[in-house]
Design an enzyme around this catalytic site. Sequence first.
Site, PDB file in Angstrom:
ATOM      1  N   LYS A 197      -6.304   6.237   9.844  1.00 41.07           N
ATOM      2  CA  LYS A 197      -7.395   5.628   9.346  1.00 41.07           C
ATOM      3  C   LYS A 197      -8.232   4.411  10.306  1.00 41.07           C
ATOM      4  CE  LYS A 197      -6.666   5.952   4.220  1.00 41.07           C
ATOM      5  NZ  LYS A 197      -6.261   5.284   3.107  1.00 41.07           N
ATOM      6  N   ARG A 249       1.786   8.903   2.864  1.00 38.11           N
ATOM      7  CA  ARG A 249       0.490  10.222   3.005  1.00 38.11           C
ATOM      8  C   ARG A 249       0.164  10.384   4.226  1.00 38.11           C
ATOM      9  NH1 ARG A 249      -5.084  10.607   2.431  1.00 38.11           N
ATOM     10  NH2 ARG A 249      -5.554  12.380   0.861  1.00 38.11           N
TER      11      ARG A 249
HETATM   12  C1  9MG Z   1      -7.288  10.395  -0.956  1.00 39.06           C
HETATM   13  N1  9MG Z   1      -6.849   9.204  -0.541  1.00 39.06           N
HETATM   14  C2  9MG Z   1      -7.321   8.901   0.795  1.00 39.06           C
HETATM   15  N2  9MG Z   1      -6.701   7.742   1.254  1.00 39.06           N
HETATM   16  C3  9MG Z   1      -5.736   7.502   0.400  1.00 39.06           C
HETATM   17  C4  9MG Z   1      -4.675   6.737   0.170  1.00 39.06           C
HETATM   18  O1  9MG Z   1      -4.476   5.464   0.979  1.00 39.06           O
HETATM   19  N3  9MG Z   1      -3.993   6.301  -0.891  1.00 39.06           N
HETATM   20  C5  9MG Z   1      -4.018   7.601  -1.697  1.00 39.06           C
HETATM   21  N4  9MG Z   1      -3.142   7.401  -2.873  1.00 39.06           N
HETATM   22  N5  9MG Z   1      -4.932   8.364  -1.713  1.00 39.06           N
HETATM   23  C6  9MG Z   1      -5.713   8.341  -0.687  1.00 39.06           C
END
Ligand code: 9MG
Length: 284
Positions: A229, A263
Amino acid sequence: MNKEYMQVTELNCPNSSLDLSIPQVMGILNLTPDSFSDGGKYTQLELALAQVECMIADGASIIDIGGESTRPGALDVSEEDELARVIPVLIAIKQRFNVVVSIDTSKASVMSAAIAAGADMINDVAALRNEGCLAAVAQSTIPVCLMHMQGLPRTMQNNPSYEHVINDIVAFFQQRIEACVNAGIARERIILDPGFGFGKTLEQNFHLLAHLSAFSQLKQPLLIGISRKSMIGNLLNRDVKQRLAGSISAAVIAAQQGANIIRVHDVQETVDALKVLQAVTDNQ
Ligand code: 9MG
């Protein structure tokens, strides 16, 4: 308010359950042509399945598939396009692999279609605030991730502001948990995510990461997404392909503070880093 609740330590999906006492890795499969880091690369079914196979071999226990980009400034996708991107891939993954499949969507119709097609979990960056979403998830028994976002993806990075970023997000979660429970979604099904990069400045993002353990008071599993990010890119002045070290560092810091699901794009490297953390934890 939360004292009487037990910590949720397992994620119960239709055909499997995940032990959340060990951090679980959720691999990202973007099915959008405009996704910020791997856009357009896996839009064809076979390529998508090959990527899933690789992420499972690398140690992902959940695959998160999304047909609408949520990056700042992203354009809306129609219901038809999102369904056409997501549902055939979901069905094919469920036929071929034994893995938990999460569907990243904020549309009630996509949630319902995905649940009917065998989705194991819903991941909603809008925390079920859109019309019909609470009801769509309540009609199933699968877990749901409620993510915090200030504003909407198109404008969320225009001057985000909070009275107190942690307390404001805790209050948001309390409201959303209450809305879910009132709609018939049991607490045991709810995962929380503070939403790194979703309506937060660089300083607010790092403050959140520093104080992630504050969310443990809510006793719900915690999911975090920091992989590749802007908070990593802006801090390190790295473009999207050069954010691996920063992303892994953030994942380990989050797991140390109780994040249960991480994630990520880079599954193998994150799994290795989390195994090192686990070995330290086991041998304290
Ligand atoms: C779809 N998406 C993109 N960034 C995300 C994040 O930080 N958390 C979650 N749950 N979904 C995300």
